[in-house]
Write a protein that holds these residues in place. Structure first.
Motif, short mmCIF file in Angstrom:
data_model
loop_
_atom_site.label_atom_id
_atom_site.label_comp_id
_atom_site.label_asym_id
_atom_site.label_seq_id
_atom_site.Cartn_x
_atom_site.Cartn_y
_atom_site.Cartn_z
N VAL A 267 0.86 -1.18 0.00
CA VAL A 267 0.00 0.00 0.00
C VAL A 267 0.90 1.23 0.00
O VAL A 267 1.81 1.35 0.84
CB VAL A 267 -0.93 0.01 1.22
CG1 VAL A 267 -1.91 1.18 1.14
CG2 VAL A 267 -1.69 -1.31 1.33
N THR A 268 0.65 2.18 -0.93
CA THR A 268 1.52 3.36 -1.07
C THR A 268 0.74 4.66 -0.90
O THR A 268 -0.49 4.67 -0.93
CB THR A 268 2.20 3.37 -2.45
OG1 THR A 268 1.20 3.54 -3.45
CG2 THR A 268 2.93 2.07 -2.70
N ASN A 269 1.54 5.74 -0.81
CA ASN A 269 0.98 7.07 -0.52
C ASN A 269 0.60 7.95 -1.72
O ASN A 269 -0.19 8.88 -1.52
CB ASN A 269 1.94 7.85 0.38
CG ASN A 269 1.26 9.05 1.00
OD1 ASN A 269 0.05 9.13 1.11
ND2 ASN A 269 2.04 10.01 1.42
N ILE A 271 3.97 8.43 -3.24
CA ILE A 271 5.40 8.73 -3.38
C ILE A 271 6.08 8.97 -2.04
O ILE A 271 7.31 9.05 -1.97
CB ILE A 271 5.63 9.96 -4.29
CG1 ILE A 271 4.95 11.19 -3.69
CG2 ILE A 271 5.13 9.68 -5.69
CD1 ILE A 271 5.25 12.46 -4.44
N HIS A 272 5.30 9.07 -0.95
CA HIS A 272 5.90 9.40 0.34
C HIS A 272 6.21 8.16 1.17
O HIS A 272 7.29 8.08 1.78
CB HIS A 272 4.98 10.34 1.12
CG HIS A 272 4.75 11.65 0.46
ND1 HIS A 272 3.64 11.91 -0.29
CD2 HIS A 272 5.52 12.76 0.38
CE1 HIS A 272 3.71 13.14 -0.79
NE2 HIS A 272 4.85 13.67 -0.40
N VAL A 273 5.28 7.20 1.24
CA VAL A 273 5.50 6.00 2.03
C VAL A 273 4.98 4.80 1.26
O VAL A 273 4.09 4.91 0.40
CB VAL A 273 4.80 6.07 3.41
CG1 VAL A 273 5.36 7.18 4.27
CG2 VAL A 273 3.29 6.23 3.26
N ALA A 274 5.55 3.64 1.60
CA ALA A 274 5.09 2.36 1.05
C ALA A 274 5.18 1.32 2.16
O ALA A 274 6.20 1.24 2.86
CB ALA A 274 5.94 1.94 -0.15
N VAL A 275 4.10 0.53 2.30
CA VAL A 275 4.03 -0.45 3.39
C VAL A 275 3.64 -1.80 2.80
O VAL A 275 2.65 -1.91 2.07
CB VAL A 275 3.01 -0.03 4.46
CG1 VAL A 275 3.00 -1.05 5.61
CG2 VAL A 275 3.34 1.36 4.99
N PRO A 316 -3.56 6.65 -0.02
CA PRO A 316 -2.80 7.51 0.91
C PRO A 316 -3.23 7.44 2.37
O PRO A 316 -2.38 7.28 3.25
CB PRO A 316 -3.00 8.92 0.33
CG PRO A 316 -3.23 8.68 -1.12
CD PRO A 316 -3.99 7.39 -1.21
N PRO A 317 -4.55 7.53 2.71
CA PRO A 317 -4.91 7.48 4.14
C PRO A 317 -4.51 6.17 4.80
O PRO A 317 -3.98 6.17 5.92
CB PRO A 317 -6.43 7.67 4.12
CG PRO A 317 -6.73 8.31 2.82
CD PRO A 317 -5.73 7.77 1.87
N TYR A 336 -8.88 -2.91 10.11
CA TYR A 336 -9.31 -4.21 9.58
C TYR A 336 -10.17 -4.07 8.32
O TYR A 336 -9.95 -4.75 7.31
CB TYR A 336 -10.09 -4.98 10.65
CG TYR A 336 -9.23 -5.72 11.65
CD1 TYR A 336 -7.84 -5.59 11.64
CD2 TYR A 336 -9.79 -6.57 12.59
CE1 TYR A 336 -7.05 -6.25 12.56
CE2 TYR A 336 -9.02 -7.25 13.52
CZ TYR A 336 -7.64 -7.08 13.50
OH TYR A 336 -6.86 -7.76 14.40
N ARG A 337 -11.17 -3.19 8.42
CA ARG A 337 -12.13 -3.06 7.31
C ARG A 337 -11.42 -2.61 6.02
O ARG A 337 -11.62 -3.18 4.94
CB ARG A 337 -13.24 -2.09 7.68
CG ARG A 337 -14.32 -1.94 6.61
CD ARG A 337 -15.36 -0.92 7.05
NE ARG A 337 -16.40 -0.78 6.03
CZ ARG A 337 -17.47 -1.55 5.95
NH1 ARG A 337 -17.65 -2.55 6.81
NH2 ARG A 337 -18.37 -1.36 5.00
N ALA A 338 -10.58 -1.55 6.15
CA ALA A 338 -9.89 -1.02 4.98
C ALA A 338 -8.97 -2.05 4.36
O ALA A 338 -8.92 -2.24 3.13
CB ALA A 338 -9.12 0.24 5.36
N ILE A 339 -8.19 -2.75 5.21
CA ILE A 339 -7.26 -3.75 4.69
C ILE A 339 -8.01 -4.95 4.11
O ILE A 339 -7.61 -5.53 3.09
CB ILE A 339 -6.28 -4.20 5.79
CG1 ILE A 339 -5.41 -3.01 6.22
CG2 ILE A 339 -5.40 -5.34 5.32
CD1 ILE A 339 -4.58 -2.43 5.12
#
Length: 354
Positions: A267-269, A271-275, A316-317, A336-339
């Motif tokens: 999941v990315t932003n 360009i700012h973060v990636a998880v 992003p959120p 949980y719901r979003a993922i």
């Protein structure tokens, strides 16, 4: 040439050096300024309270003089009687003495703040060394202090002279005054001369304070090598810090290379973060954050994900929220719901591909 210049004290003292000097009682302070303030305050107190003090002293003297003819004291009690008289006299001038003590403390606090330096009270053997004592007596510093004090006396004396000279015609009429008027005239002249001298002393002491601060900073200056050594002590060796940063980055990169190919989704932003998130339905009770990165690590994570057919989802959120989760921990309940929706979408896409 470079070695010699590095030993020259050209660098301003660091905050740490200033703190250490203060702990030792080394502070920029002008004794002349404190003395001038105390002198002027004492003169002001005397000028303001002199009438009431004189009246109180007159009453006290009259009381003792009137009682003297009828007083019958044994010789051994005369000392206690004299001490009692002295104590009552001191009470008359106590307001001036208390004010002087208070202004002396205030003058010191204004210059250096509240300072408690017990190291100053510790005995130092070098102070008992006669050779070191002679060096201090016949040093350039002592010569400078001698010249400074001589000029100070000359300037103050000149100011007092001109004030007294201006009042001389009035003083010549003293023989035509009553005793009370004579005392008032003499007291006024003395106070005027004292105030003038004290004012000149105060002006000189301000320049002395500036000089003392200049000398203080000059004596605490550091060489470039001392600055480097202090930086190593306070913030660590720059070489060691650089090695630690490289080592930490290597560990992060190794974790990213190991975990991103095994992730379920990234999941990315964008360009700012990636998880990277991993979820195995039969093995895990909840999705786990297995790797994350920010800044220049984001393209690395995205490239690894694409090379290993790991879906990259821009949200992003959710990416910002996931970035707050430590690596190796399950995602919080509120995500949980979003993922679940993201993972469901990933499963649907993989199903279409298959």
């Amino acid at each position: 040439m470079s070695g010699g210049s590095s030993q020259q004290k050209t660098e301003a003292p660091s905050p740490r050096r200033l703190r250490e000097a203060r702990k030792k009682g080394q502070v920029p302070r002008s004794r002349d300024l404190s003395a001038a303030i105390i002198l002027l305050f004492a003169l002001a107190m005397i000028a303001f309270l002199k009438d009431s003090m004189v009246i109180s002293m007159q009453r006290l003297l009259l009381e003792y003089y009137r009682a003297a003819p009828t007083l019958d004291l044994p010789a051994e009690n005369l000392l206690f009687y004299a001490l009692g008289f002295t104590a009552r006299m001191c009470l008359v001038i106590m307001p001036v003495l208390a004010g002087i003590v208070a202004i002396a403390v205030a003058a010191s606090v204004v210059q250096v703040g509240v300072l408690f330096a017990p190291q100053v009270l510790q005995p130092k053997l070098e102070r008992l060394n006669p050779v070191e004592g002679l060096k201090r007596i016949f040093s350039l510093r002592s010569l400078f202090e001698l010249v400074k004090n001589t000029l100070k006396i000359i300037i103050v004396a000149a100011v007092v002279y001109f004030v007294v000279k201006a009042r001389l015609p009035e003083m010549l009429l003293i023989y035509f005054k009553t005793p009370a008027q004579m005392l008032d005239l003499i007291a006024a002249a003395l106070l005027a001369a004292a105030f003038a001298g004290g004012g000149a002393f105060l002006v000189i002491s301000f320049f002395d304070l500036l000089f003392q601060r200049y000398e203080y900073i000059k004596n605490l200056r550091m060489t470039r090598q001392e600055v480097k050594d202090e930086l190593k002590q306070t913030e660590g060796d720059p070489l060691v810090k650089s090695w630690l940063r490289r080592r930490q980055r290597e560990m992060i990169m190794n974790a990213i290379r190991r975990e991103v190919p095994r992730a379920t989704v990234v999941v990315t932003n964008p360009i700012h973060v990636a998880v990277a998130v991993r979820y195995e339905e039969k093995e895990m009770s909840a999705p786990v954050v297995t790797a994350k990165g920010a800044g220049d690590l984001v393209p690395v994570i995205k490239r690894l994900a694409r090379q290993n057919d790991v879906p990259v989802v821009e949200n992003p959120p959710v990416a910002r929220a996931l970035y707050q989760v430590d690596v190796g921990r399950e995602i919080p309940v509120e995500l949980y719901r979003a993922i679940a929706e993201i993972i469901a979408m990933v499963y649907r896409l993989k199903g279409k591909v298959v």
